[in-house]
Write an enzyme that holds these catalytic residues in place. Sequence first.
Site, mmCIF file in Angstrom:
data_model
loop_
_atom_site.group_PDB
_atom_site.id
_atom_site.type_symbol
_atom_site.label_atom_id
_atom_site.label_comp_id
_atom_site.label_asym_id
_atom_site.label_seq_id
_atom_site.Cartn_x
_atom_site.Cartn_y
_atom_site.Cartn_z
ATOM 1 N N ASP A 1 0.851 -1.192 0.000
ATOM 2 C CA ASP A 1 0.000 0.000 0.000
ATOM 3 C C ASP A 1 0.885 1.240 0.000
ATOM 4 O O ASP A 1 2.032 1.190 0.475
ATOM 5 C CB ASP A 1 -0.934 -0.008 1.239
ATOM 6 C CG ASP A 1 -2.166 0.856 1.027
ATOM 7 O OD1 ASP A 1 -3.272 0.293 0.974
ATOM 8 O OD2 ASP A 1 -2.005 2.098 0.902
ATOM 9 N N HIS B 1 -20.490 -5.174 -13.868
ATOM 10 C CA HIS B 1 -20.705 -5.088 -12.409
ATOM 11 C C HIS B 1 -21.394 -3.760 -12.111
ATOM 12 O O HIS B 1 -20.801 -2.838 -11.547
ATOM 13 C CB HIS B 1 -19.347 -5.164 -11.694
ATOM 14 C CG HIS B 1 -19.446 -5.216 -10.196
ATOM 15 N ND1 HIS B 1 -20.309 -6.047 -9.530
ATOM 16 C CD2 HIS B 1 -18.768 -4.491 -9.253
ATOM 17 C CE1 HIS B 1 -20.166 -5.851 -8.230
ATOM 18 N NE2 HIS B 1 -19.248 -4.914 -8.022
#
Length: 315
Positions: free
Chosen positions: A38, A180
């Site tokens: 991250d 989606h």
Amino acid sequence: MSRTFTRPKIALIGAGQIGGNLALLAGQKQLGDVVLFDIVEGMAKGKALDIAQMTPIQDFDIKVSGTSNWNDCAGADVVIVTAGLPRKPGMSRDDLLDTNVKIMKDCATNIKQHCPNAFVIVVANPLDAMVYTMAQVTGFPKNRVVGMAGVLDTGRLQYFIADHLGVSVEDVTAFVLGGHGDDMVPVRDLCSVGGIPVTQLMTKAEFDPIIDRTRKAGGEIVGLLKTGSAYYSPAACAIAMADSFIHDKKRVLPSAAYCQGEYGIKELFVGVPAVIGAGGVEKILEVKLNAEDAAALKLSAEHVGDLVAEAKKRL
Ligand code: TXD
């Protein structure tokens, strides 16, 4: 006699709500050594250390590490990308496009450099545009890039069917195809309970509210949480895909895979039944759809095309 066995290396790009759960689930299933990446280094390192200290308690021998240095992801066999903002109440997945395309480009550029042979599972939203961005920027073969959304949407439909009928979730099969988004396509004809077509167990009047709730299930959770979107179930779905790749299971999973004419869809990543094994997306299975579902899939794919066109402007 000493032989060298190496565990698969799994790089998780994004150590947020889904990323942290990915690391936990990958560890519990002993899928391989996990690198949690991250840009917020402390979050990646803190979550990795927390999970590492759990390994003696739950007896899973894998290495878990956290980093903000791409070099630590080098040579990963599987990369799962959740880097990107989640929705807040009132937002559509498409509203995330501007910010998340930039993040996906950054990730894809680094994955191309550091993980050139990886199978990449994209999770960030808007999913259909993000998986396209990943494929476009990495230039990886299309069988090595896939999007996770259909497994989640299908899992939601399976749960709602099982809950309505009071049966085990283990005996419910279903398929949600298409993009989606709100125009995803839950395919009633492909839903069954213990092999019995759901159309023999539920009237249309009973089934339609379930389809509607499946389409809106993500927004329902965003509305309840207020601070973000679902993360336990998306993490479990991406791990199911990674597991099928790592163990060459050849599971048939609804995945945002690159269509080259299947279902009349060309050069788009759209949710279709995909066989996932050691070769990544090894095959797309074409199933006969009734006229209503075929039209709905066509419309959903058109919306994916519009979204991808917007993403292309930002690449
Ligand atoms: O079914 C699906 N595909 C969806 C996907 C289901 C639910 C959520 N979906 C989407 O996944 C959601 O809309 C988001 O776009 C992503 C990630 O959701 P999550 O809930 O995990 O978001 P977080 O907790 O905000 O975590 C995102 C992390 C955060 O820690 C950032 O610091 C990090 O991403 N981030 C980055 N990491 C690496 N590299 C870059 N450039 C970067 N930018 C942000």
